[in-house]
Design a protein around this motif. Sequence first.
Motif, PDB file in Angstrom:
ATOM      1  N   ILE A  54       0.840  -1.207   0.000  1.00  0.00           N
ATOM      2  CA  ILE A  54       0.000   0.000   0.000  1.00  0.00           C
ATOM      3  C   ILE A  54       0.874   1.255   0.000  1.00  0.00           C
ATOM      4  O   ILE A  54       0.618   2.212  -0.739  1.00  0.00           O
ATOM      5  CB  ILE A  54      -0.948   0.005   1.223  1.00  0.00           C
ATOM      6  N   MET A  55       1.930   1.253   0.825  1.00  0.00           N
ATOM      7  CA  MET A  55       2.835   2.408   0.869  1.00  0.00           C
ATOM      8  C   MET A  55       3.616   2.555  -0.433  1.00  0.00           C
ATOM      9  O   MET A  55       3.870   3.676  -0.893  1.00  0.00           O
ATOM     10  CB  MET A  55       3.812   2.265   2.044  1.00  0.00           C
ATOM     11  N   PHE A  56       3.989   1.439  -1.044  1.00  0.00           N
ATOM     12  CA  PHE A  56       4.651   1.494  -2.355  1.00  0.00           C
ATOM     13  C   PHE A  56       3.701   2.121  -3.376  1.00  0.00           C
ATOM     14  O   PHE A  56       4.112   2.945  -4.196  1.00  0.00           O
ATOM     15  CB  PHE A  56       5.050   0.082  -2.809  1.00  0.00           C
ATOM     16  N   MET A 109      10.654   0.727  17.276  1.00  0.00           N
ATOM     17  CA  MET A 109       9.466   1.200  16.573  1.00  0.00           C
ATOM     18  C   MET A 109       9.853   2.107  15.401  1.00  0.00           C
ATOM     19  O   MET A 109       9.200   2.089  14.347  1.00  0.00           O
ATOM     20  CB  MET A 109       8.521   1.929  17.525  1.00  0.00           C
ATOM     21  N   ALA A 110      10.901   2.902  15.584  1.00  0.00           N
ATOM     22  CA  ALA A 110      11.365   3.773  14.497  1.00  0.00           C
ATOM     23  C   ALA A 110      11.803   2.943  13.293  1.00  0.00           C
ATOM     24  O   ALA A 110      11.482   3.268  12.145  1.00  0.00           O
ATOM     25  CB  ALA A 110      12.518   4.645  14.991  1.00  0.00           C
ATOM     26  N   GLY A 134      -0.017  -2.497  11.529  1.00  0.00           N
ATOM     27  CA  GLY A 134       1.294  -3.100  11.320  1.00  0.00           C
ATOM     28  C   GLY A 134       2.191  -2.966  12.543  1.00  0.00           C
ATOM     29  O   GLY A 134       2.867  -3.917  12.940  1.00  0.00           O
ATOM     30  N   LEU A 135       2.190  -1.799  13.153  1.00  0.00           N
ATOM     31  CA  LEU A 135       3.014  -1.581  14.344  1.00  0.00           C
ATOM     32  C   LEU A 135       2.507  -2.418  15.523  1.00  0.00           C
ATOM     33  O   LEU A 135       3.293  -2.904  16.337  1.00  0.00           O
ATOM     34  CB  LEU A 135       3.034  -0.101  14.710  1.00  0.00           C
ATOM     35  N   ALA A 136       1.177  -2.593  15.605  1.00  0.00           N
ATOM     36  CA  ALA A 136       0.608  -3.450  16.660  1.00  0.00           C
ATOM     37  C   ALA A 136       1.087  -4.891  16.485  1.00  0.00           C
ATOM     38  O   ALA A 136       1.352  -5.597  17.471  1.00  0.00           O
ATOM     39  CB  ALA A 136      -0.913  -3.387  16.610  1.00  0.00           C
ATOM     40  N   LEU A 137       1.227  -5.316  15.235  1.00  0.00           N
ATOM     41  CA  LEU A 137       1.731  -6.667  14.964  1.00  0.00           C
ATOM     42  C   LEU A 137       3.189  -6.784  15.393  1.00  0.00           C
ATOM     43  O   LEU A 137       3.592  -7.781  16.009  1.00  0.00           O
ATOM     44  CB  LEU A 137       1.586  -6.988  13.474  1.00  0.00           C
ATOM     45  N   LYS A 181      10.616   0.497   7.924  1.00  0.00           N
ATOM     46  CA  LYS A 181      10.431  -0.656   7.034  1.00  0.00           C
ATOM     47  C   LYS A 181       9.053  -0.661   6.395  1.00  0.00           C
ATOM     48  O   LYS A 181       8.896  -1.018   5.229  1.00  0.00           O
ATOM     49  CB  LYS A 181      10.632  -1.963   7.820  1.00  0.00           C
ATOM     50  N   VAL A 182       8.048  -0.262   7.169  1.00  0.00           N
ATOM     51  CA  VAL A 182       6.667  -0.317   6.672  1.00  0.00           C
ATOM     52  C   VAL A 182       6.323   0.886   5.802  1.00  0.00           C
ATOM     53  O   VAL A 182       5.569   0.765   4.831  1.00  0.00           O
ATOM     54  CB  VAL A 182       5.673  -0.404   7.859  1.00  0.00           C
ATOM     55  N   VAL A 183       6.902   2.048   6.125  1.00  0.00           N
ATOM     56  CA  VAL A 183       6.493   3.291   5.466  1.00  0.00           C
ATOM     57  C   VAL A 183       7.565   3.871   4.545  1.00  0.00           C
ATOM     58  O   VAL A 183       7.367   4.005   3.332  1.00  0.00           O
ATOM     59  CB  VAL A 183       6.101   4.353   6.526  1.00  0.00           C
TER      60      VAL A 183
END
Length: 359
Positions: free
Chosen positions: A91-93, A206-207, A315-318, A212-214
Amino acid sequence: MFKKVTYLTAGLLLLAYIVTINANTNMSGWLLMFFFLNLTLIFRNTKNLQGFSFTSMIFAAVSLAMYYPHHFVQIGGFKLSGLIIPLMQIIMFGMGSELSLKELSEVLKAPKTIAVGVVCHYVIMPLIGFTIAMVFDFPKEIAAGIILVGCCPSGLASNVMSYLARANLALSISVTAVSTLLAPLFTPLLMRLLANKLVPVDFWSMAWDTTKVVLIPILAGVLFHALLKGKVKWMDRIMPLISMIGIGLIIVVITASGRGSLLKVGPLLVVAVLIHNILGYIMGYWSGRLLRLPEKDCRTISLEVGMQNAGLASGLALFMKAVATIGLASAVFGPIMNVTGSSLATWWHGRIPKDDIIE
């Protein structure tokens, strides 16, 4: 004729669902799902309600997740929660692939207004989330989830809603992009400050997870746009659809995983999330008004503040190994945000901003 049939079918499905709620039957979930799918057809064929069709489809899928959660938790030995991070990266890509270097350079043309939007977003929503979490006295991980949603960047849907609301679309895209690129810094920092007493928050971990996710997928998307945009036309066409499906799957998986907790705090959590979302719109709009920004910019900041990237929160909760508890608020926030955002955008669409009126 088609409209009459869909309205009649929706009424019959809803009636059948109500009748079977207290009966010992496995049909209730399917009836509710087909009711929402039928509602989607009605929305898609009604001009003023088309913005609600995606949310209605999400409700259809969530209906199955609530009634038959075992189908959405694990397939064989594979836990479906493992799909959340890859889906968010896709989604971010997709978001990055829609951004050009020219659009990113727009930030330099109106830095003050964009800064106002970003600052309002990262001040208003985290503080509202923290206040709500304390007032409602939720279990610690549920409360941390509400704060996490507030600490995330603007939601992608805010750009669509800004367009529908006759707001400043260029400003919306810029605020979303900047707030998202700053997420690896501000999301863990705010979580550390506001939620560390509720759950352990490792800033650097978390950073890196947020990066990685964003950040990495967005930069890869921008590079793709610069090198291959228009050359891989099939990919340009399917990315928006993949993003919509990805958001839907994330919400369904989290709903199924957290069904037990959701049944305990569900109604109260819905109220808390709704208040969080609506106060974001109100405070964002009036922040713009107090700073004497044009009406179009006030509408934009309202939507940018009130609409969050709930998928990132999931994603961060995971990563925090608590998707069934910390991730619940984001699963509820997503559909609610789409309903309220569509409603607000539709209301504003019928009211031309003063700056656009030619006398």
